[in-house]
Motif scaffolding. Structure first.
Motif, PDB file in Angstrom:
ATOM      1  N   TYR A   1       0.925  -1.181  -0.133  1.00  0.00           N
ATOM      2  CA  TYR A   1      -0.144   0.097  -0.005  1.00  0.00           C
ATOM      3  C   TYR A   1       0.827   1.244  -0.077  1.00  0.00           C
ATOM      4  O   TYR A   1       0.611   2.380  -0.573  1.00  0.00           O
ATOM      5  CB  TYR A   1      -1.010  -0.099   1.228  1.00  0.00           C
TER       6      TYR A   1
ATOM      7  N   LEU B   1       1.396   3.061  -3.239  1.00  0.00           N
ATOM      8  CA  LEU B   1       0.102   3.528  -3.751  1.00  0.00           C
ATOM      9  C   LEU B   1      -0.099   5.070  -3.300  1.00  0.00           C
ATOM     10  O   LEU B   1       0.067   5.287  -2.254  1.00  0.00           O
ATOM     11  CB  LEU B   1      -1.124   2.868  -3.784  1.00  0.00           C
ATOM     12  N   PRO B   2      -1.039   5.872  -3.966  1.00  0.00           N
ATOM     13  CA  PRO B   2      -1.403   5.766  -5.504  1.00  0.00           C
ATOM     14  C   PRO B   2      -0.369   5.655  -6.157  1.00  0.00           C
ATOM     15  O   PRO B   2       0.615   6.492  -6.057  1.00  0.00           O
ATOM     16  CB  PRO B   2      -2.569   6.694  -5.605  1.00  0.00           C
TER      17      PRO B   2
ATOM     18  N   PHE C   1      -3.470   3.392 -10.019  1.00  0.00           N
ATOM     19  CA  PHE C   1      -4.090   2.222  -8.957  1.00  0.00           C
ATOM     20  C   PHE C   1      -4.157   2.727  -7.689  1.00  0.00           C
ATOM     21  O   PHE C   1      -3.445   3.553  -7.083  1.00  0.00           O
ATOM     22  CB  PHE C   1      -2.812   1.463  -9.104  1.00  0.00           C
ATOM     23  N   HIS C   2      -5.252   2.265  -6.978  1.00  0.00           N
ATOM     24  CA  HIS C   2      -5.565   2.753  -5.583  1.00  0.00           C
ATOM     25  C   HIS C   2      -6.011   1.612  -4.686  1.00  0.00           C
ATOM     26  O   HIS C   2      -6.086   0.609  -5.263  1.00  0.00           O
ATOM     27  CB  HIS C   2      -6.498   3.609  -5.722  1.00  0.00           C
ATOM     28  N   LEU C   3      -6.010   2.194  -3.551  1.00  0.00           N
ATOM     29  CA  LEU C   3      -6.531   1.172  -2.460  1.00  0.00           C
ATOM     30  C   LEU C   3      -7.931   1.659  -2.050  1.00  0.00           C
ATOM     31  O   LEU C   3      -8.651   1.115  -1.294  1.00  0.00           O
ATOM     32  CB  LEU C   3      -5.656   0.802  -1.356  1.00  0.00           C
TER      33      LEU C   3
ATOM     34  N   ASP D   1     -12.791  -2.518  -9.910  1.00  0.00           N
ATOM     35  CA  ASP D   1     -11.693  -3.414  -9.795  1.00  0.00           C
ATOM     36  C   ASP D   1     -12.079  -4.616 -11.295  1.00  0.00           C
ATOM     37  O   ASP D   1     -11.604  -5.422 -11.116  1.00  0.00           O
ATOM     38  CB  ASP D   1     -11.752  -4.304  -8.642  1.00  0.00           C
TER      39      ASP D   1
ATOM     40  N   SER E   1      -8.442  -5.529 -12.183  1.00  0.00           N
ATOM     41  CA  SER E   1      -7.494  -5.761 -11.192  1.00  0.00           C
ATOM     42  C   SER E   1      -7.949  -7.043 -10.371  1.00  0.00           C
ATOM     43  O   SER E   1      -7.179  -7.975 -10.118  1.00  0.00           O
ATOM     44  CB  SER E   1      -6.991  -4.786  -9.981  1.00  0.00           C
TER      45      SER E   1
ATOM     46  N   GLY F   1      -3.293  -7.237  -6.549  1.00  0.00           N
ATOM     47  CA  GLY F   1      -3.383  -6.699  -5.333  1.00  0.00           C
ATOM     48  C   GLY F   1      -2.223  -6.451  -4.458  1.00  0.00           C
ATOM     49  O   GLY F   1      -1.119  -6.633  -5.060  1.00  0.00           O
TER      50      GLY F   1
ATOM     51  N   ASN G   1      -2.301  -4.465   2.405  1.00  0.00           N
ATOM     52  CA  ASN G   1      -2.808  -3.036   2.788  1.00  0.00           C
ATOM     53  C   ASN G   1      -2.240  -3.046   4.073  1.00  0.00           C
ATOM     54  O   ASN G   1      -1.281  -3.825   4.684  1.00  0.00           O
ATOM     55  CB  ASN G   1      -4.351  -3.259   2.676  1.00  0.00           C
TER      56      ASN G   1
ATOM     57  N   MET H   1      -6.499  -3.741  -5.902  1.00  0.00           N
ATOM     58  CA  MET H   1      -6.538  -2.497  -6.091  1.00  0.00           C
ATOM     59  C   MET H   1      -7.644  -2.114  -6.970  1.00  0.00           C
ATOM     60  O   MET H   1      -8.613  -2.658  -7.742  1.00  0.00           O
ATOM     61  CB  MET H   1      -5.264  -1.859  -7.069  1.00  0.00           C
TER      62      MET H   1
END
Ligand code: ATP
Ligand code: MG
Ligand code: MG
Ligand code: MG
Length: 570
Positions: free
Chosen positions: A125, A128-129, A163-165, A422, A425, A431, A434, A442
């Motif tokens: 994590y 990211l982003p 790309f993000h969480l 998603d 992804s 992934g 996190n 992601m």
């Protein structure tokens, strides 16, 4: 640059095979040449403009925090199988085998490849982003390549992927990209509108298209005349209040037995059906029987219910034999007023299964994915319609936002941003760990700009009877330096060279027309090429130590002292 050492390649005559002004002018100004359908060579002037657009896009991407990568144009089938798009994509995806009989595609877009990279490179994590972009050739085997580089098969795109969480983080990048796109199109000097767009089959929660306003645009966009609501037509239709147009909420459906036997029958029945179809949609009906293995009627309905026949030659993909109802026949049948077929959306060709010898059902649809129906009964008595969300908005309807009335304009889609969620992804199991140390898929965004299409769109907005008028930011050269009869006058040559060297030293991009041509020929070429500023050096003005400046856009002329040229241009 001296034109004698350059490749000017201008053409006086209007090329017969070009429909829209930008295509005509790109050919005439010596920017591109067709190699095959939808494939172009960029000549030096074309390359110069392309690089300028590219650089503006690159600068704004960098500013928005995206990082440049470069992915291959050829992509292995395995990635497309993994995402599920190998089976979903139609012939627009060009597939081929290498010498080992392995399947590959020419990339029409790069979600699969980028997601594959990121799942390998990004593990935490903390990384990211992340936003990555490239400026790369795409290949889409478009059904109807046309309008030159506007709808090409091979074209240049900037595509970015983020790309993000969390949705919050995605939204932040999406907003930054939205702003970057506004910056890009503003810097390019284009009249554009961001519009809400349908997220369509890909899913996802939010999408905007960026349209350059132009009459030749293939898309229609709707704005409110009172608020800042703007949407592409599909979205505006999808959001339109239910029942806004009573007849329009009905649509075509799959019913069995057709009553029509001839083209005239179809035309007559269309009288009943035409109100069911949005004006931006194209209706067509195809019928196969013994006498005419493929009988096709294609109609475009737009504007104030203009109905136009699409001529056989405009549907090259539909194989003959075709029998078309004449325009008069159709008009007579539906009682439509005069109108002409403009460069609007095209029908998706109707492919009638020839193996079904007695196929008698109609296929009908619109120039929109998923709006195709087979076995349609054109029987006017049938009330069994199915696509309830096909709404027919027209200018003056209430805006879906609740404020004001809708204004509809044509646009060229030059950019498209998308919250993918998603979709990719998940399929590719991309992934990271996190904060809690758990594996998490992601969430993604994607952001495209049609770099080469922008050139055509810019010309659509910036031209006159003499040729292109480039916005300064993307002109192939900033200044045209035109000496009159230089080859007969040492004085003109000397003054021109001096100005040329000074301008070059000051960092200007100058096209010095040193050809042994008549002044009229040089003026015409420089105007055709759209160079924003020209400086004309002539005997008479040299008597006063002056040259003539002319602005391409305003046409205004001004005398400049030779010693002050650089200063005046700065
Ligand atoms: P269109 O609706 O015009 O077919 P698209 O929605 O299929 O475009 P996207 O997948 O959103 O295109 O791709 C991003 C951008 O690439 C588009 O906004 C457009 O500017 C450009 N583009 C797409 N197809 C072409 C093409 N055939 N020729 C030139 N540019 C294109
Ligand atoms: Mg497309
Ligand atoms: Mg589109
Ligand atoms: Mg798009």
């Amino acid at each position: 640059m001296r034109s004698s050492q350059y490749l000017l390649s201008t053409i006086k005559e209007t090329p017969a095979d070009a429909e829209v002004i930008s295509h005509k002018l790109m050919l005439r100004a010596g920017m591109v040449r067709r190699v095959a359908s939808g494939m172009y060579t960029y000549l030096p002037t074309g390359v110069r403009v392309l690089r300028k657009v590219e650089n503006i896009v690159r600068e704004e991407m960098n500013k928005a925090g995206a990082i440049e990568v470069l992915m291959p144009m050829v992509q292995p089938a395995e990635l497309w199988q993994e995402s599920g798009r190998w089976d979903k994509m139609d012939a627009e995806l060009l597939r081929f085998k290498d010498r080992h009989q392995r399947d590959f595609v020419l990339g029409p877009t790069h979600e699969e490849v980028i997601t594959d990279i990121v799942r390998r490179e990004i593990t935490s994590y903390k990384q990211l982003p992340l936003s990555l972009y490239q400026i790369q050739t795409k290949f889409r085997d478009e059904r109807r390549p046309r309008f030159g580089v506007m709808r090409a098969r091979e074209f240049l795109m900037k595509d970015a992927y983020s790309f993000h969480l969390s949705q919050d983080s995605l939204q932040q990048t999406y907003d930054a990209m939205y702003q970057a796109y506004c910056n890009i199109f503003t810097r390019l000097g284009l009249d554009f509108r961001p519009v809400l767009a349908d997220t369509g089959a890909i899913g996802g929660s939010m999408s905007h298209e960026f349209h350059v306003l132009a009459a030749s645009g293939e898309d229609a966009i709707a704005f409110s005349d009172e608020s800042d609501y703007a949407a592409n037509i599909e979205m505006a239709e999808a959001l339109a209040p239910e029942g806004q147009r009573a007849a329009a909420t009905q649509a075509l459906s799959e019913v069995a037995t057709p009553n029509a036997k001839t083209v005239a029958d179809v035309a007559a029945l269309l009288q009943q059906e035409m109100v069911l179809v949005s004006k931006t949609l194209i209706v067509y009906a195809a019928k196969a029987d013994d006498k005419a293995p493929q009988t096709l009627v294609a109609l475009v309905l737009r504007g104030d219910h203009e109905l136009n026949e699409i001529k056989a030659e405009k549907l090259p993909q539909v194989q003959s034999p075709l029998v078309f109802a004449s325009e008069e026949e159709i008009r007579a049948a539906i009682g439509a007023g005069p109108g002409s077929l403009g460069p609007v959306g095209m029908p998706i060709p109707v492919i009638v299964d020839r193996s079904a010898a007695h196929l008698s059902d109609f296929i009908c649809g619109a120039n929109k994915d998923g709006y195709h129906f087979t076995g349609v009964n054109w029987d006017r008595d049938s009330k069994d319609y199915s696509i309830a969300d096909l709404r027919n908005i027209v200018e003056g309807d209430a805006s879906p936002c609740g404020n004001g009335k809708l204004v509809i304009k044509r646009g060229i889609e030059v950019g498209h941003i998308f919250q993918l969620g998603d979709r990719y992804s998940q399929a590719l199991k991309a992934g990271v760990l996190n904060e809690e140390g758990k594996h998490q898929i992601m969430t993604m965004g994607c952001y495209g700009v049609g770099v080469s299409r922008i050139i055509a769109a810019a010309i659509e907005q910036n031209n006159d009877e003499y040729g292109i008028i480039w916005p300064d930011a993307i002109a192939p050269f900033q200044i045209a330096l035109i000496p009159m009869n230089m080859h007969k006058s040492a004085r003109v040559e000397e003054a021109t060279l001096r100005i040329y060297n000074e301008l070059i030293a000051a960092g200007f991009e100058v096209l010095f027309d040193d050809r042994k041509e008549r002044p009229g020929v040089m003026f015409a070429d420089m105007e055709l090429m759209g160079i924003p500023h020209s400086i004309v050096v002539g005997e008479r003005n040299l008597d006063n130590q002056q040259v003539e400046y002319k602005n391409r856009r305003s046409g205004e002329k001004e005398m400049l002292d030779i010693a002050a040229v650089v200063e005046a241009m700065t």
